[in-house]
Design a protein around this motif. Sequence first.
Motif, PDB file in Angstrom:
ATOM      1  N   GLN A  42      12.333  -0.165   6.019  1.00 41.24           N
ATOM      2  CA  GLN A  42      13.334   0.228   7.015  1.00 41.24           C
ATOM      3  C   GLN A  42      14.141  -0.979   7.491  1.00 41.24           C
ATOM      4  OE1 GLN A  42      11.223   2.366  10.064  1.00 41.24           O
ATOM      5  NE2 GLN A  42      10.557   3.934   8.611  1.00 41.24           N
ATOM      6  N   LEU A  43      13.450  -2.110   7.651  1.00 38.01           N
ATOM      7  CA  LEU A  43      14.182  -3.314   8.055  1.00 38.01           C
ATOM      8  C   LEU A  43      15.122  -3.762   6.930  1.00 38.01           C
ATOM      9  CD1 LEU A  43      14.850  -5.581   9.966  1.00 38.01           C
ATOM     10  CD2 LEU A  43      12.793  -6.801   9.181  1.00 38.01           C
ATOM     11  N   LEU A  44      14.645  -3.715   5.685  1.00 38.46           N
ATOM     12  CA  LEU A  44      15.522  -4.079   4.571  1.00 38.46           C
ATOM     13  C   LEU A  44      16.756  -3.181   4.556  1.00 38.46           C
ATOM     14  CD1 LEU A  44      16.081  -5.712   1.968  1.00 38.46           C
ATOM     15  CD2 LEU A  44      14.872  -3.917   0.710  1.00 38.46           C
ATOM     16  N   ASP A  45      16.567  -1.891   4.741  1.00 39.38           N
ATOM     17  CA  ASP A  45      17.708  -0.970   4.752  1.00 39.38           C
ATOM     18  C   ASP A  45      18.703  -1.356   5.843  1.00 39.38           C
ATOM     19  OD1 ASP A  45      16.591   0.393   2.668  1.00 39.38           O
ATOM     20  OD2 ASP A  45      15.913   2.113   3.844  1.00 39.38           O
ATOM     21  N   ALA A  46      18.187  -1.702   7.018  1.00 45.09           N
ATOM     22  CA  ALA A  46      19.080  -2.089   8.109  1.00 45.09           C
ATOM     23  C   ALA A  46      19.802  -3.389   7.780  1.00 45.09           C
ATOM     24  CB  ALA A  46      18.280  -2.235   9.407  1.00 45.09           C
ATOM     25  N   MET A  47      19.088  -4.328   7.161  1.00 44.83           N
ATOM     26  CA  MET A  47      19.715  -5.594   6.763  1.00 44.83           C
ATOM     27  C   MET A  47      20.847  -5.327   5.775  1.00 44.83           C
ATOM     28  SD  MET A  47      16.147  -7.707   6.273  1.00 44.83           S
ATOM     29  CE  MET A  47      16.780  -9.140   5.428  1.00 44.83           C
ATOM     30  N   LEU A  48      20.583  -4.450   4.814  1.00 39.13           N
ATOM     31  CA  LEU A  48      21.603  -4.149   3.807  1.00 39.13           C
ATOM     32  C   LEU A  48      22.799  -3.443   4.444  1.00 39.13           C
ATOM     33  CD1 LEU A  48      19.281  -2.951   0.880  1.00 39.13           C
ATOM     34  CD2 LEU A  48      20.494  -5.139   1.055  1.00 39.13           C
ATOM     35  N   ARG A  49      22.501  -2.496   5.323  1.00 35.68           N
ATOM     36  CA  ARG A  49      23.603  -1.750   5.938  1.00 35.68           C
ATOM     37  C   ARG A  49      24.474  -2.660   6.785  1.00 35.68           C
ATOM     38  NH1 ARG A  49      19.900   2.824   6.383  1.00 35.68           N
ATOM     39  NH2 ARG A  49      19.232   2.033   8.404  1.00 35.68           N
ATOM     40  N   ALA A  85       9.043  -8.109   5.452  1.00 32.20           N
ATOM     41  CA  ALA A  85       7.699  -8.065   6.060  1.00 32.20           C
ATOM     42  C   ALA A  85       7.435  -9.351   6.840  1.00 32.20           C
ATOM     43  CB  ALA A  85       6.643  -7.867   4.976  1.00 32.20           C
ATOM     44  N   TYR A  86       7.914 -10.481   6.304  1.00 32.93           N
ATOM     45  CA  TYR A  86       7.784 -11.753   7.029  1.00 32.93           C
ATOM     46  C   TYR A  86       8.609 -11.706   8.322  1.00 32.93           C
ATOM     47  CZ  TYR A  86       8.950 -16.564   8.257  1.00 32.93           C
ATOM     48  OH  TYR A  86       9.163 -17.723   8.958  1.00 32.93           O
ATOM     49  N   LEU A  87       9.811 -11.132   8.228  1.00 33.78           N
ATOM     50  CA  LEU A  87      10.670 -11.083   9.417  1.00 33.78           C
ATOM     51  C   LEU A  87      10.076 -10.200  10.505  1.00 33.78           C
ATOM     52  CD1 LEU A  87      14.149 -10.859   7.656  1.00 33.78           C
ATOM     53  CD2 LEU A  87      13.168 -12.840   8.839  1.00 33.78           C
ATOM     54  N   LEU A  88       9.320  -9.168  10.092  1.00 33.82           N
ATOM     55  CA  LEU A  88       8.650  -8.342  11.101  1.00 33.82           C
ATOM     56  C   LEU A  88       7.587  -9.155  11.851  1.00 33.82           C
ATOM     57  CD1 LEU A  88       8.227  -5.000   9.104  1.00 33.82           C
ATOM     58  CD2 LEU A  88       9.711  -5.377  11.083  1.00 33.82           C
ATOM     59  N   ARG A  89       6.969 -10.084  11.114  1.00 33.72           N
ATOM     60  CA  ARG A  89       5.937 -10.931  11.752  1.00 33.72           C
ATOM     61  C   ARG A  89       6.556 -12.113  12.483  1.00 33.72           C
ATOM     62  NH1 ARG A  89       3.844 -10.566   6.494  1.00 33.72           N
ATOM     63  NH2 ARG A  89       4.337 -12.761   6.124  1.00 33.72           N
ATOM     64  N   THR A  90       7.745 -12.531  12.022  1.00 37.52           N
ATOM     65  CA  THR A  90       8.386 -13.735  12.557  1.00 37.52           C
ATOM     66  C   THR A  90       9.829 -13.420  12.933  1.00 37.52           C
ATOM     67  OG1 THR A  90       7.082 -14.845  10.828  1.00 37.52           O
ATOM     68  CG2 THR A  90       8.586 -16.227  12.105  1.00 37.52           C
ATOM     69  N   GLY A 115       8.249   2.197   4.219  1.00 35.93           N
ATOM     70  CA  GLY A 115       7.512   1.762   5.405  1.00 35.93           C
ATOM     71  C   GLY A 115       8.372   0.859   6.274  1.00 35.93           C
ATOM     72  N   ALA A 116       7.725   0.141   7.183  1.00 30.94           N
ATOM     73  CA  ALA A 116       8.458  -0.648   8.178  1.00 30.94           C
ATOM     74  C   ALA A 116       9.315  -1.730   7.526  1.00 30.94           C
ATOM     75  CB  ALA A 116       7.476  -1.271   9.162  1.00 30.94           C
ATOM     76  N   ALA A 117       8.765  -2.434   6.522  1.00 29.12           N
ATOM     77  CA  ALA A 117       9.549  -3.480   5.859  1.00 29.12           C
ATOM     78  C   ALA A 117      10.750  -2.881   5.141  1.00 29.12           C
ATOM     79  CB  ALA A 117       8.665  -4.248   4.875  1.00 29.12           C
ATOM     80  N   ALA A 133       0.822  -1.216   0.000  1.00 28.88           N
ATOM     81  CA  ALA A 133       0.000   0.000   0.000  1.00 28.88           C
ATOM     82  C   ALA A 133       0.853   1.261   0.000  1.00 28.88           C
ATOM     83  CB  ALA A 133      -0.929  -0.021   1.206  1.00 28.88           C
ATOM     84  N   GLU A 134       1.860   1.289   0.850  1.00 28.01           N
ATOM     85  CA  GLU A 134       2.716   2.474   0.954  1.00 28.01           C
ATOM     86  C   GLU A 134       3.559   2.668  -0.311  1.00 28.01           C
ATOM     87  OE1 GLU A 134       2.335   4.517   3.245  1.00 28.01           O
ATOM     88  OE2 GLU A 134       4.122   5.806   3.242  1.00 28.01           O
ATOM     89  N   GLU A 135       4.044   1.558  -0.850  1.00 29.34           N
ATOM     90  CA  GLU A 135       4.839   1.623  -2.082  1.00 29.34           C
ATOM     91  C   GLU A 135       3.979   2.119  -3.242  1.00 29.34           C
ATOM     92  OE1 GLU A 135       4.816  -0.956  -0.034  1.00 29.34           O
ATOM     93  OE2 GLU A 135       6.891  -1.144   0.659  1.00 29.34           O
ATOM     94  N   ASP A 136       2.763   1.636  -3.294  1.00 29.78           N
ATOM     95  CA  ASP A 136       1.812   2.048  -4.336  1.00 29.78           C
ATOM     96  C   ASP A 136       1.538   3.549  -4.241  1.00 29.78           C
ATOM     97  OD1 ASP A 136      -0.414   1.421  -6.325  1.00 29.78           O
ATOM     98  OD2 ASP A 136      -1.593   2.207  -4.650  1.00 29.78           O
ATOM     99  N   ARG A 137       1.457   4.045  -3.018  1.00 32.83           N
ATOM    100  CA  ARG A 137       1.157   5.464  -2.810  1.00 32.83           C
ATOM    101  C   ARG A 137       2.367   6.338  -3.150  1.00 32.83           C
ATOM    102  NH1 ARG A 137       1.423   9.259   1.005  1.00 32.83           N
ATOM    103  NH2 ARG A 137       2.557   7.965   2.491  1.00 32.83           N
ATOM    104  N   ARG A 138       3.557   5.866  -2.743  1.00 33.71           N
ATOM    105  CA  ARG A 138       4.748   6.712  -2.898  1.00 33.71           C
ATOM    106  C   ARG A 138       5.535   6.431  -4.174  1.00 33.71           C
ATOM    107  NH1 ARG A 138       7.441   6.490   2.995  1.00 33.71           N
ATOM    108  NH2 ARG A 138       9.257   7.055   1.774  1.00 33.71           N
TER     109      ARG A 138
END
Length: 261
Positions: A126-133, A225-230, A122-124, A111-116
């Motif tokens: 931000q987590l991806l960015d942290a994983m990459l960094r 997004a899966y990692l945020l849930r799990t 969004g949260a996923a 939804a957020e990607e579609d809008r922007r």
Amino acid sequence: MLSEQRRQYLETIGIDLWVRRDRGGPSMAPAATPSVVPAEAPAPARSVSPAAEPRGSTVVTSGEAATQWQQLLEEVRRCTLCPLHATRTQGVLGVGPRRADWLVIGEAPGAEEDRRGEPFVGAAGQLLDAMLRAIGLDRHTNVYIANVLKSRPPNNRDPRPEEVEACLPYLVRQIALLQPKIMLAVGRIAAQNLLGTDAPLGRLRGRVHHFGERQTPLVVTYHPAYLLRTPGDKRKAWEDLKFARSVYQQLTQGAADGNRS
Ligand code: SF4
């Protein structure tokens, strides 16, 4: 020793740290933390100057490439090849430097990607960015990020096979323009569609696959997004990231050795 910055990235990902006292590092976690947790984060991925690297056998001038990128962008904006065009806000082609060594591919805009109009925000994101960094990468510097589908499926449902079939040629053209050295497929949907398999994610992790005409190395890991849930699987994702980074280092080291001989 871990830099304070990388320690923060790993903690953002949710990886508990444990550093052996006999290496002189501070204990970062309770004694009960299992020893399989990485004691040290890897060094940042080596920077390889894209300009110094031959990029495949097809010679495309920078002017031609810019034209092809623009065409691709406009085609995705106007695309009506599958029913998703009727419910999306906009097509989301991708984001990042167009000479990036790394290509991260997810499933589809949310939804957020579609809008922007940008993948993995969004949260996923931000987590991806942290994983990459955590492995020395940055979406603004050396990673291009895209999805298999360029338009959002309603209610974030799984993409349908006919939608993937209609949309995949855009990604293939993107990859031909980018010519990444390595691809990281995040999530089951992306991995299965890129590799043409219905094997579960667990069987696709931990080894090097290859994609497309150039047989670009491809590594599979979990979707943020899966990692945020799990969050219990974040440690496995961290192993995948280290594995991908080692594959990339071997590739670039092999290329450097080949250039010297
Ligand atoms: S998902 Fe792909 S094929 Fe379908 S409308 Fe969007 S850009 Fe076109």
